[in-house]
Motif scaffolding. Sequence first.
Motif, PDB file in Angstrom:
ATOM      1  N   PRO A  21       0.837  -1.209   0.000  1.00 33.88           N
ATOM      2  CA  PRO A  21       0.000   0.000   0.000  1.00 33.88           C
ATOM      3  C   PRO A  21       0.866   1.251   0.000  1.00 33.88           C
ATOM      4  CG  PRO A  21      -0.721  -1.560   1.683  1.00 33.88           C
ATOM      5  CD  PRO A  21       0.592  -2.068   1.167  1.00 33.88           C
ATOM      6  N   TRP A  22       0.407   2.272  -0.719  1.00 31.95           N
ATOM      7  CA  TRP A  22       1.173   3.522  -0.810  1.00 31.95           C
ATOM      8  C   TRP A  22       1.412   4.126   0.576  1.00 31.95           C
ATOM      9  CZ3 TRP A  22       4.580   6.457  -2.593  1.00 31.95           C
ATOM     10  CH2 TRP A  22       4.596   7.832  -2.342  1.00 31.95           C
ATOM     11  N   SER A  23       0.447   4.025   1.458  1.00 31.42           N
ATOM     12  CA  SER A  23       0.591   4.601   2.795  1.00 31.42           C
ATOM     13  C   SER A  23       1.735   3.935   3.558  1.00 31.42           C
ATOM     14  CB  SER A  23      -0.716   4.460   3.582  1.00 31.42           C
ATOM     15  OG  SER A  23      -1.082   3.087   3.695  1.00 31.42           O
ATOM     16  N   GLU A  24       1.897   2.616   3.368  1.00 33.51           N
ATOM     17  CA  GLU A  24       2.974   1.895   4.042  1.00 33.51           C
ATOM     18  C   GLU A  24       4.332   2.296   3.467  1.00 33.51           C
ATOM     19  OE1 GLU A  24       4.649  -2.678   4.499  1.00 33.51           O
ATOM     20  OE2 GLU A  24       2.518  -2.338   4.057  1.00 33.51           O
ATOM     21  N   ILE A  25       4.401   2.399   2.131  1.00 33.16           N
ATOM     22  CA  ILE A  25       5.660   2.801   1.484  1.00 33.16           C
ATOM     23  C   ILE A  25       6.064   4.191   1.943  1.00 33.16           C
ATOM     24  CG2 ILE A  25       6.737   3.363  -0.727  1.00 33.16           C
ATOM     25  CD1 ILE A  25       4.897   1.259  -1.997  1.00 33.16           C
ATOM     26  N   ARG A  26       5.101   5.134   1.937  1.00 33.25           N
ATOM     27  CA  ARG A  26       5.399   6.513   2.300  1.00 33.25           C
ATOM     28  C   ARG A  26       5.862   6.609   3.744  1.00 33.25           C
ATOM     29  NH1 ARG A  26       0.504  10.540   1.641  1.00 33.25           N
ATOM     30  NH2 ARG A  26      -0.264   9.142   3.282  1.00 33.25           N
ATOM     31  N   SER A  27       5.215   5.893   4.623  1.00 34.01           N
ATOM     32  CA  SER A  27       5.581   5.937   6.038  1.00 34.01           C
ATOM     33  C   SER A  27       6.978   5.373   6.266  1.00 34.01           C
ATOM     34  CB  SER A  27       4.555   5.153   6.855  1.00 34.01           C
ATOM     35  OG  SER A  27       4.943   5.080   8.207  1.00 34.01           O
ATOM     36  N   ASN A  28       7.252   4.190   5.692  1.00 35.77           N
ATOM     37  CA  ASN A  28       8.554   3.555   5.887  1.00 35.77           C
ATOM     38  C   ASN A  28       9.681   4.393   5.309  1.00 35.77           C
ATOM     39  OD1 ASN A  28       7.344   1.393   7.151  1.00 35.77           O
ATOM     40  ND2 ASN A  28       7.338   0.078   5.343  1.00 35.77           N
ATOM     41  N   ASP A  29       9.474   4.911   4.092  1.00 33.71           N
ATOM     42  CA  ASP A  29      10.521   5.699   3.442  1.00 33.71           C
ATOM     43  C   ASP A  29      10.789   7.001   4.184  1.00 33.71           C
ATOM     44  OD1 ASP A  29      10.686   3.717   1.619  1.00 33.71           O
ATOM     45  OD2 ASP A  29       9.862   4.834  -0.072  1.00 33.71           O
ATOM     46  N   SER A  30       9.747   7.585   4.740  1.00 35.15           N
ATOM     47  CA  SER A  30       9.936   8.830   5.487  1.00 35.15           C
ATOM     48  C   SER A  30      10.804   8.612   6.714  1.00 35.15           C
ATOM     49  CB  SER A  30       8.577   9.409   5.898  1.00 35.15           C
ATOM     50  OG  SER A  30       7.821   9.764   4.762  1.00 35.15           O
ATOM     51  N   TRP A  31      10.586   7.500   7.403  1.00 37.49           N
ATOM     52  CA  TRP A  31      11.414   7.217   8.577  1.00 37.49           C
ATOM     53  C   TRP A  31      12.859   6.917   8.198  1.00 37.49           C
ATOM     54  CZ3 TRP A  31      10.443   8.782  13.129  1.00 37.49           C
ATOM     55  CH2 TRP A  31       9.125   8.923  13.576  1.00 37.49           C
ATOM     56  N   VAL A  32      13.062   6.333   7.025  1.00 35.19           N
ATOM     57  CA  VAL A  32      14.433   6.097   6.543  1.00 35.19           C
ATOM     58  C   VAL A  32      15.168   7.409   6.385  1.00 35.19           C
ATOM     59  CG1 VAL A  32      15.801   5.340   4.547  1.00 35.19           C
ATOM     60  CG2 VAL A  32      13.982   3.888   5.426  1.00 35.19           C
ATOM     61  N   ILE A  33      14.489   8.442   5.907  1.00 32.78           N
ATOM     62  CA  ILE A  33      15.113   9.752   5.736  1.00 32.78           C
ATOM     63  C   ILE A  33      15.692  10.249   7.061  1.00 32.78           C
ATOM     64  CG2 ILE A  33      14.655  12.197   5.255  1.00 32.78           C
ATOM     65  CD1 ILE A  33      12.598  11.245   3.180  1.00 32.78           C
ATOM     66  N   PHE A  34      14.946  10.098   8.134  1.00 30.75           N
ATOM     67  CA  PHE A  34      15.425  10.563   9.440  1.00 30.75           C
ATOM     68  C   PHE A  34      16.624   9.748   9.912  1.00 30.75           C
ATOM     69  CE2 PHE A  34      11.014  12.166   9.564  1.00 30.75           C
ATOM     70  CZ  PHE A  34      11.283  13.495   9.844  1.00 30.75           C
ATOM     71  N   LYS A  35      16.618   8.454   9.637  1.00 35.70           N
ATOM     72  CA  LYS A  35      17.746   7.610  10.008  1.00 35.70           C
ATOM     73  C   LYS A  35      19.001   8.021   9.238  1.00 35.70           C
ATOM     74  CE  LYS A  35      20.180   4.093  11.501  1.00 35.70           C
ATOM     75  NZ  LYS A  35      20.826   4.147  12.828  1.00 35.70           N
ATOM     76  N   VAL A  36      18.844   8.280   7.948  1.00 32.97           N
ATOM     77  CA  VAL A  36      19.968   8.722   7.122  1.00 32.97           C
ATOM     78  C   VAL A  36      20.496  10.062   7.616  1.00 32.97           C
ATOM     79  CG1 VAL A  36      20.615   9.519   4.814  1.00 32.97           C
ATOM     80  CG2 VAL A  36      19.269   7.432   5.068  1.00 32.97           C
ATOM     81  N   MET A  37      19.579  10.969   7.932  1.00 34.34           N
ATOM     82  CA  MET A  37      19.990  12.290   8.440  1.00 34.34           C
ATOM     83  C   MET A  37      20.786  12.163   9.732  1.00 34.34           C
ATOM     84  SD  MET A  37      16.575  14.589   7.747  1.00 34.34           S
ATOM     85  CE  MET A  37      17.139  15.879   8.830  1.00 34.34           C
ATOM     86  N   SER A  38      20.352  11.282  10.610  1.00 32.90           N
ATOM     87  CA  SER A  38      21.040  11.128  11.884  1.00 32.90           C
ATOM     88  C   SER A  38      22.444  10.578  11.682  1.00 32.90           C
ATOM     89  CB  SER A  38      20.239  10.215  12.826  1.00 32.90           C
ATOM     90  OG  SER A  38      20.281   8.861  12.401  1.00 32.90           O
ATOM     91  N   GLU A  39      22.613   9.667  10.707  1.00 33.52           N
ATOM     92  CA  GLU A  39      23.944   9.132  10.427  1.00 33.52           C
ATOM     93  C   GLU A  39      24.849  10.207   9.840  1.00 33.52           C
ATOM     94  OE1 GLU A  39      24.303   5.477   8.339  1.00 33.52           O
ATOM     95  OE2 GLU A  39      23.262   4.339   9.893  1.00 33.52           O
ATOM     96  N   PHE A  40      24.316  11.051   8.970  1.00 36.66           N
ATOM     97  CA  PHE A  40      25.112  12.141   8.419  1.00 36.66           C
ATOM     98  C   PHE A  40      25.530  13.124   9.509  1.00 36.66           C
ATOM     99  CE2 PHE A  40      23.560  11.331   3.965  1.00 36.66           C
ATOM    100  CZ  PHE A  40      24.814  11.259   3.386  1.00 36.66           C
ATOM    101  N   VAL A  41      24.590  13.521  10.347  1.00 34.69           N
ATOM    102  CA  VAL A  41      24.887  14.503  11.400  1.00 34.69           C
ATOM    103  C   VAL A  41      25.941  13.963  12.361  1.00 34.69           C
ATOM    104  CG1 VAL A  41      23.950  15.712  13.406  1.00 34.69           C
ATOM    105  CG2 VAL A  41      22.658  15.679  11.263  1.00 34.69           C
ATOM    106  N   ASN A  42      25.748  12.727  12.822  1.00 37.48           N
ATOM    107  CA  ASN A  42      26.705  12.129  13.742  1.00 37.48           C
ATOM    108  C   ASN A  42      28.079  11.991  13.089  1.00 37.48           C
ATOM    109  OD1 ASN A  42      27.464  10.659  16.227  1.00 37.48           O
ATOM    110  ND2 ASN A  42      27.612   8.899  14.865  1.00 37.48           N
ATOM    111  N   GLY A  43      28.098  11.570  11.818  1.00 37.23           N
ATOM    112  CA  GLY A  43      29.362  11.422  11.105  1.00 37.23           C
ATOM    113  C   GLY A  43      30.073  12.741  10.910  1.00 37.23           C
ATOM    114  N   PHE A  44      29.347  13.766  10.476  1.00 39.37           N
ATOM    115  CA  PHE A  44      29.957  15.077  10.257  1.00 39.37           C
ATOM    116  C   PHE A  44      30.514  15.651  11.554  1.00 39.37           C
ATOM    117  CE2 PHE A  44      27.019  15.951   6.396  1.00 39.37           C
ATOM    118  CZ  PHE A  44      27.891  15.282   5.567  1.00 39.37           C
ATOM    119  N   GLU A  45      29.732  15.576  12.614  1.00 37.06           N
ATOM    120  CA  GLU A  45      30.172  16.155  13.884  1.00 37.06           C
ATOM    121  C   GLU A  45      31.387  15.418  14.443  1.00 37.06           C
ATOM    122  OE1 GLU A  45      26.829  16.217  16.502  1.00 37.06           O
ATOM    123  OE2 GLU A  45      25.981  18.043  15.605  1.00 37.06           O
ATOM    124  N   SER A  46      31.433  14.115  14.271  1.00 35.16           N
ATOM    125  CA  SER A  46      32.558  13.332  14.791  1.00 35.16           C
ATOM    126  C   SER A  46      33.817  13.539  13.948  1.00 35.16           C
ATOM    127  CB  SER A  46      32.202  11.845  14.826  1.00 35.16           C
ATOM    128  OG  SER A  46      31.104  11.607  15.666  1.00 35.16           O
TER     129      SER A  46
END
Length: 241
Positions: A21-46
């Motif tokens: 379902p589109w709602s499931e895809i949209r929800s899962n992919d949106s949370w992936v964005i936040f996970k990716v952002m957190s890895e970038f932020v932690n990596g850049f700061e370190s």
Amino acid sequence: MSKEHYENEDDKILEGLKQKPWSEIRSNDSWVIFKVMSEFVNGFESMARIGPCVSIFGSARTKSSDKYYQLAERIAEKISKAGYGVITGGGPGIMEAGNKGAAKGMSPSVGLNIELPFEQHFNPYIDQDKNLNFDYFFVRKVMFVKYSQGFVVMPGGFGTLDEMFEAITLIQTKKIAKFPIILVGTEFWGGLMDWIKTVLIEKYFNASPEDLKLIKLVDTEDEVLEVIDTFYKKYNLSPNF
């Protein structure tokens, strides 16, 4: 079906092809964005606090008795004692040798680890506060490239080739500065270099002869350090001292 419930490769393929379902895809992919952002932020700061580093690439499967493991250890030690930090993928094999050699010097020993289904675990020679973990290969590769002022490429497999050609491509397309790329081991890399010259460039014109100048082929730790030092002196740069 979560990844830990896959019983075989066929289940994983079927799950990837299944309509959702589109709602499931949209929800899962949106949370992936936040996970990716957190890895970038932690990596850049370190990584931003560490200073000039040289990345060492190579196989996780190389045993400690192998001559290239021992050579990688000597290279990393020499680089570290000269004041350059060392970045590896944080795992066993050549990566372990790189961190082990760096730990004998006086500069940072950094590991950019990633969880894999086999062969990857962090090695004990990484500085305690410089062991970073990633879920996404592309985030990890950004850290390698953004915070490296040189690339030492030891014998390795597909992952090593991927990292090497990524660095070459980014330099060739002027997305990053022309930092030295040093292939270690004429007997290992010589055939590839011949193929690039005779087939890729001279026969099919799919690259420029100038691109070969991006790569240095060496066999010893002294040659590696000479290439790095020459680059730094040319641009009036200095390592971590």
